[in-house]
Design an enzyme around this catalytic site. Structure first.
Site, mmCIF file in Angstrom:
data_model
loop_
_atom_site.group_PDB
_atom_site.id
_atom_site.type_symbol
_atom_site.label_atom_id
_atom_site.label_comp_id
_atom_site.label_asym_id
_atom_site.label_seq_id
_atom_site.Cartn_x
_atom_site.Cartn_y
_atom_site.Cartn_z
ATOM 1 N N CYS A 133 37.002 40.521 34.886
ATOM 2 C CA CYS A 133 35.970 39.384 35.217
ATOM 3 C C CYS A 133 36.027 39.182 36.664
ATOM 4 O O CYS A 133 35.676 40.048 37.486
ATOM 5 C CB CYS A 133 37.018 38.143 34.401
ATOM 6 S SG CYS A 133 35.932 36.723 34.095
ATOM 7 N N HIS A 134 36.288 37.841 37.258
ATOM 8 C CA HIS A 134 36.505 37.840 38.422
ATOM 9 C C HIS A 134 37.539 38.337 39.403
ATOM 10 O O HIS A 134 37.400 38.166 40.610
ATOM 11 C CB HIS A 134 36.526 36.181 38.773
ATOM 12 C CG HIS A 134 35.639 35.235 38.418
ATOM 13 N ND1 HIS A 134 35.346 34.707 37.096
ATOM 14 C CD2 HIS A 134 34.424 34.831 39.030
ATOM 15 C CE1 HIS A 134 34.535 33.993 37.182
ATOM 16 N NE2 HIS A 134 33.778 34.078 37.928
ATOM 17 N N GLU A 164 28.186 33.455 34.710
ATOM 18 C CA GLU A 164 28.519 32.335 35.572
ATOM 19 C C GLU A 164 27.528 31.075 35.626
ATOM 20 O O GLU A 164 28.055 29.972 35.623
ATOM 21 C CB GLU A 164 28.293 33.051 37.296
ATOM 22 C CG GLU A 164 29.068 32.003 38.182
ATOM 23 C CD GLU A 164 30.616 32.235 38.170
ATOM 24 O OE1 GLU A 164 31.212 31.362 37.661
ATOM 25 O OE2 GLU A 164 31.117 33.041 38.496
#
Length: 227
Positions: A133-134, A164
């Site tokens: 993910c991030h 997002e």
């Protein structure tokens, strides 16, 4: 040979420009760690500041039963409360590094030179660099000893621009993860639909797209290290 994996967690507990909590997306640590520990690997936790790592409360509102089990595990939570500092880490002790996500990482992962150095040494020792993910924000600026970016020319994934925008946080983060990966020459891949589990391996770089992908990253990591 060492059988240890280093898990990187954020130290950021709040959006700088918004009264909203952030931190580790709990499931992204739980789903990964559960599988690698079951495969016989030891896990250590490190964060940019060391010590306490915050938990994103939104990750608890969407938690699965296994997440709640680990959340109620005092030993696990105590370890999240006393993460290592990068200066306390010897890269030679680890066969892999894994950057867990949560929005906080977009502020404290990309420019952390110490974590980049650890990642480079693990990779150049023949180990795996991974993220979910991030967490891919931690990969953006890792340079190898020859000066090239680790992500350049490699297939990978991370939280998509579409996802997002779906969570309506695209205006509150300093950059979009997908956009920045592409800007650094990465070959960005994603699932056909948002939110489904998706992970990619390319030359010992293993990445997962979203919160559902931590387990898939672990599966690829175990397979890669087992070769």
């Amino acid at each position: 040979m060492t059988r240890k994996v280093l898990v990187v967690l954020t130290s950021v507990e709040k959006y700088p420009d918004m009264d909203r909590a952030t931190g580790l997306w709990l499931g992204e640590a739980v789903h990964f760690v559960k599988k690698v520990e079951a495969a016989g690997y030891e896990v250590d936790y490190v964060s940019p500041k060391g010590g306490y790592t915050p938990i994103d409360p939104h990750s608890l509102s969407m938690a699965e039963p296994v997440d709640w089990e680990w959340y109620q595990d005092k030993d696990f939570m105590n370890r999240l409360g006393k993460t290592l500092k990068a200066s306390e880490v010897n890269p030679d002790d680890y066969v892999a590094i894994y950057y867990a996500g949560g929005h906080g990482v977009v502020w404290d992962f990309p420019d952390n030179a110490e974590l980049q150095s650890i990642s480079r040494k693990i990779y150049e020792n023949g180990g795996v660099v991974s993220s979910v993910c991030h967490g891919a924000a931690g990969l953006l600026n890792i340079k190898l000893s020859n000066g090239s970016l680790l992500v350049k020319g490699k297939q990978l994934t991370g939280f998509s621009n579409e996802e997002e925008k779906l969570v309506e946080l695209d205006k509150f983060v300093p950059f979009l993860t997908e956009t920045e990966l592409v800007a650094r020459g990465a070959i960005y891949k994603k699932a056909e639909e948002p939110w489904v589990s998706f992970a990619v391996e390319d030359q010992r770089l293993i990445t997962g797209q979203n919160p559902a992908s931590g387990g898939a990253v672990a599966d690829l990591l175990i397979k890669t290290l087992g070769k």
